[in-house]
Design an enzyme around this catalytic site. Structure first.
Site, mmCIF file in Angstrom:
data_model
loop_
_atom_site.group_PDB
_atom_site.id
_atom_site.type_symbol
_atom_site.label_atom_id
_atom_site.label_comp_id
_atom_site.label_asym_id
_atom_site.label_seq_id
_atom_site.Cartn_x
_atom_site.Cartn_y
_atom_site.Cartn_z
ATOM 1 N N LYS A 158 -0.403 13.156 -1.497
ATOM 2 C CA LYS A 158 -1.819 13.567 -1.273
ATOM 3 C C LYS A 158 -2.049 14.632 -1.864
ATOM 4 O O LYS A 158 -1.732 15.436 -0.805
ATOM 5 C CB LYS A 158 -2.789 12.583 0.174
ATOM 6 C CG LYS A 158 -2.341 11.541 -0.088
ATOM 7 C CD LYS A 158 -3.989 10.796 1.077
ATOM 8 C CE LYS A 158 -3.850 9.331 1.303
ATOM 9 N NZ LYS A 158 -5.253 9.384 2.449
ATOM 10 N N GLY A 165 -8.689 8.996 -6.442
ATOM 11 C CA GLY A 165 -7.225 8.497 -6.786
ATOM 12 C C GLY A 165 -6.226 9.937 -7.548
ATOM 13 O O GLY A 165 -4.891 9.202 -8.194
ATOM 14 N N LYS A 201 2.176 8.266 6.338
ATOM 15 C CA LYS A 201 2.832 7.267 6.647
ATOM 16 C C LYS A 201 2.058 6.497 5.501
ATOM 17 O O LYS A 201 1.191 6.532 5.894
ATOM 18 C CB LYS A 201 3.376 6.895 7.730
ATOM 19 C CG LYS A 201 3.413 5.603 7.418
ATOM 20 C CD LYS A 201 5.406 5.260 7.507
ATOM 21 C CE LYS A 201 5.563 3.734 8.107
ATOM 22 N NZ LYS A 201 7.242 3.727 7.543
ATOM 23 N N ILE A 203 0.570 2.826 5.389
ATOM 24 C CA ILE A 203 -0.069 1.230 6.033
ATOM 25 C C ILE A 203 0.272 0.649 4.246
ATOM 26 O O ILE A 203 -0.174 0.517 4.340
ATOM 27 C CB ILE A 203 -0.864 1.786 6.374
ATOM 28 C CG1 ILE A 203 -1.070 3.328 7.335
ATOM 29 C CG2 ILE A 203 -1.227 0.672 7.569
ATOM 30 C CD1 ILE A 203 -0.454 3.866 8.628
ATOM 31 N N HIS A 235 -6.649 3.222 -7.267
ATOM 32 C CA HIS A 235 -7.002 3.770 -5.926
ATOM 33 C C HIS A 235 -8.319 4.580 -6.496
ATOM 34 O O HIS A 235 -8.992 4.775 -5.148
ATOM 35 C CB HIS A 235 -6.619 5.283 -5.095
ATOM 36 C CG HIS A 235 -5.271 4.994 -4.922
ATOM 37 N ND1 HIS A 235 -4.706 4.005 -4.131
ATOM 38 C CD2 HIS A 235 -4.254 5.426 -5.937
ATOM 39 C CE1 HIS A 235 -3.176 4.098 -4.299
ATOM 40 N NE2 HIS A 235 -2.743 4.847 -5.359
ATOM 41 N N LYS A 237 -12.427 2.189 -6.520
ATOM 42 C CA LYS A 237 -13.325 1.305 -5.610
ATOM 43 C C LYS A 237 -14.172 0.705 -6.872
ATOM 44 O O LYS A 237 -14.296 0.405 -7.945
ATOM 45 C CB LYS A 237 -14.002 1.512 -4.782
ATOM 46 C CG LYS A 237 -13.584 2.337 -3.559
ATOM 47 C CD LYS A 237 -14.640 2.731 -2.681
ATOM 48 C CE LYS A 237 -13.999 3.586 -1.517
ATOM 49 N NZ LYS A 237 -15.180 4.577 -1.447
ATOM 50 N N GLU A 288 -10.191 10.096 5.031
ATOM 51 C CA GLU A 288 -11.295 11.303 4.696
ATOM 52 C C GLU A 288 -12.801 11.334 5.750
ATOM 53 O O GLU A 288 -13.230 9.640 5.440
ATOM 54 C CB GLU A 288 -10.741 11.257 3.255
ATOM 55 C CG GLU A 288 -11.743 9.883 2.354
ATOM 56 C CD GLU A 288 -11.743 10.053 0.913
ATOM 57 O OE1 GLU A 288 -10.250 11.310 0.984
ATOM 58 O OE2 GLU A 288 -11.929 9.479 0.442
ATOM 59 N N ASN A 290 -16.499 11.093 3.278
ATOM 60 C CA ASN A 290 -17.436 11.918 1.753
ATOM 61 C C ASN A 290 -18.629 12.088 2.899
ATOM 62 O O ASN A 290 -19.591 11.551 3.615
ATOM 63 C CB ASN A 290 -17.250 10.780 1.173
ATOM 64 C CG ASN A 290 -16.637 10.431 1.057
ATOM 65 O OD1 ASN A 290 -15.660 11.623 -0.184
ATOM 66 N ND2 ASN A 290 -15.891 9.457 1.099
ATOM 67 N N ARG A 292 -21.827 12.820 1.462
ATOM 68 C CA ARG A 292 -22.733 12.791 0.518
ATOM 69 C C ARG A 292 -23.121 10.765 0.334
ATOM 70 O O ARG A 292 -22.522 10.370 1.280
ATOM 71 C CB ARG A 292 -22.035 12.538 -1.130
ATOM 72 C CG ARG A 292 -20.575 12.470 -0.969
ATOM 73 C CD ARG A 292 -20.413 12.426 -2.976
ATOM 74 N NE ARG A 292 -18.788 12.063 -2.558
ATOM 75 C CZ ARG A 292 -18.757 10.059 -2.778
ATOM 76 N NH1 ARG A 292 -19.620 10.101 -2.896
ATOM 77 N NH2 ARG A 292 -17.714 10.483 -2.941
#
Length: 444
Positions: A158, A165, A201, A203, A235, A237, A288, A290, A292
């Site tokens: 990442k 993404g 890792k 998941i 990645h 939505k 994470e 956000n 906002r």
């Protein structure tokens, strides 16, 4: 209370904030680029001002021009929406230096949560469970290899400052990691100006579930239940719903309480969202935060009856929350489908001019629109043109209403992802609640 709010954004979120401003008796000021001159949100606002050229650097990321317009128009607050400058600590500081209220958290918290590595460390200190991984940037690809071997493949590479993404890739072997590292680092540097990478890792078959929080300046905080956001492509939505069909009440409350504890410990104010990965055994791990308003906030509004934009404005103006956790009820089930101007097979953007638009109607149907029947969809911005939100007494009823609404939705002149959305909603696995983050890969 504020007299005049400038909305430093565009499209459906600008229209969404304008509606609440008008409801509250606040003058709404829009800003727009040359590409958005005829966009519906500009005519909805009480005042509208040209920012500059179509590119974001000339317009929606032009801090000095936005501040100049806000001062000229006599605005006492700025709502950043989502994207663009909404999670930019320097912009929040700039607003403060001009004595204009930034409708969001403090700049220091924005910066801390905006870097995924810093957010990991902060939330680890706050007691939230984390996905096994490294809580600092990787030195180089060689350290990445060592960490991957320590954690065990598969891993997720990442970008520390990533989003949407970008700079993010699942990796299943050392050979893949070597190939993925340089390319994702370059993309992160190009998009975010920061090439720092870290590793976690991977998941297996997780759910992506987030908790919406509100926190005022007096130290009060509540959670507004959860949103299931596992249906994603690349990645990003695509479909979100509330509540999650997977969580039991015990896990739901544990996640909410953990989120509230975390925001109190970091001194967070305003609306925010903590995102978690949830494994098949209902163990949850902080992903994470956000700082906002989220794109998918309408599903929370539909099940709680709260106007989240209104709450943001009230908190930013210094009001304390008018309700406690016990007052936050939920009723029914809501689903949101993001409608993109894109090819439903390749996911490539499909800019152009809309020649006809027919919106579905009916009980429990809500629209958040960035376009009308003659809009030109620009190639300069994110291709999302609308959000379709439906609510039902049960998940089954919400699904049936969403299927009917998508079947009736017509957009001509450009390609959209409506056929994809209809196929997902109609899929037996979705209807059974089998919605893990690899759903699109497995079923579409």
């Amino acid at each position: 209370m504020f007299n005049k709010i400038l909305i430093a954004n565009r499209g459906e979120i600008a229209a969404r904030v304008i509606r609440t401003c008008k409801k509250m008796g606040i003058t709404a000021v829009a800003v727009y680029s040359e590409a958005d001159k005829q966009a519906p949100f500009t005519s909805m606002a009480d005042e509208a001002y040209l920012l500059g050229g179509p590119r974001v650097q000339e317009s929606y990321l032009n801090v000095e021009k936005i501040i100049e317009i806000a001062k000229k128009a006599g605005c006492d607050a700025i709502h950043p929406g989502y994207g663009f400058l909404s999670e930019n600590g320097d912009f929040a500081d700039r607003c403060a230096s001009e004595e204009i209220t930034f409708i969001g958290p403090a700049s220091s918290v924005i910066r801390k949560m905006g870097n995924k590595v810093e957010a990991r460390k902060t939330m680890e200190a706050a007691g939230l469970p984390l996905v096994p991984g490294l809580s600092r940037p990787l030195v180089d690809v060689n350290e990445a290899i060592l960490e991957a071997e320590r954690i065990g493949y598969p891993v997720m590479l990442k970008a520390a400052s990533g989003g949407g993404g970008i700079g993010m890739q699942a990796v299943y072997s050392t050979e893949e990691l070597i190939k993925a590292y340089e390319g994702n680092q370059k993309r992160a540097q190009m998009f975010f100006g920061n090439g720092d990478m870290f590793i976690e890792k991977l998941i297996d078959k997780p759910r992506h579930i987030e908790i919406q929080v509100l926190a005022d300046q007096a130290g009060n905080a509540v959670y507004l239940w959860e949103r299931e956001c596992s249906i994603q492509r690349r990645h990003q939505k695509v479909i979100e719903e509330a509540p999650s069909s997977f969580l039991d009440e015990e896990t739901r409350n544990k996640m909410g309480e953990a989120a509230v504890k975390a925001v109190k410990e970091i001194g967070y104010t305003n609306a925010g969202t903590l995102e978690f990965l949830v494994d098949q055994d209902k163990n949850f791990f902080f992903l994470e935060m956000n700082t906002r308003l989220q794109v998918e906030h309408p599903v929370t509004e539909e099940i709680t009856g709260l106007d989240l934009v209104e709450q943001q404005i009230l908190i930013a103006s210094g009001d304390s929350l008018s309700f406690t956790q016990e007052d936050v009820k939920r009723a029914g089930h809501a689903i949101e489908a993001r409608i993109y101007a894109e090819d439903p097979i390749t996911f490539y953007p499909s800019p152009g001019t809309i020649t006809a638009l027919r919106l579905p109607k009916g009980e429990g149907v809500r629209h958040e629109l960035a376009v009308n029947g003659s809009s030109t969809v620009s190639p300069f911005y994110d291709p999302m043109i609308a959000k379709l939100v439906v609510t039902g007494a049960s998940r089954k009823e919400a699904i049936n209403r969403m299927r009917a609404a998508l079947a009736a939705y017509k957009v001509e002149g450009i390609k959209t992802n409506i056929p994809m959305l209809y196929d997902i909603i109609s899929c037996k696995a979705f209807q059974q609640g089998d919605t893990t983050t690899d759903f699109v890969k497995l079923h579409y």
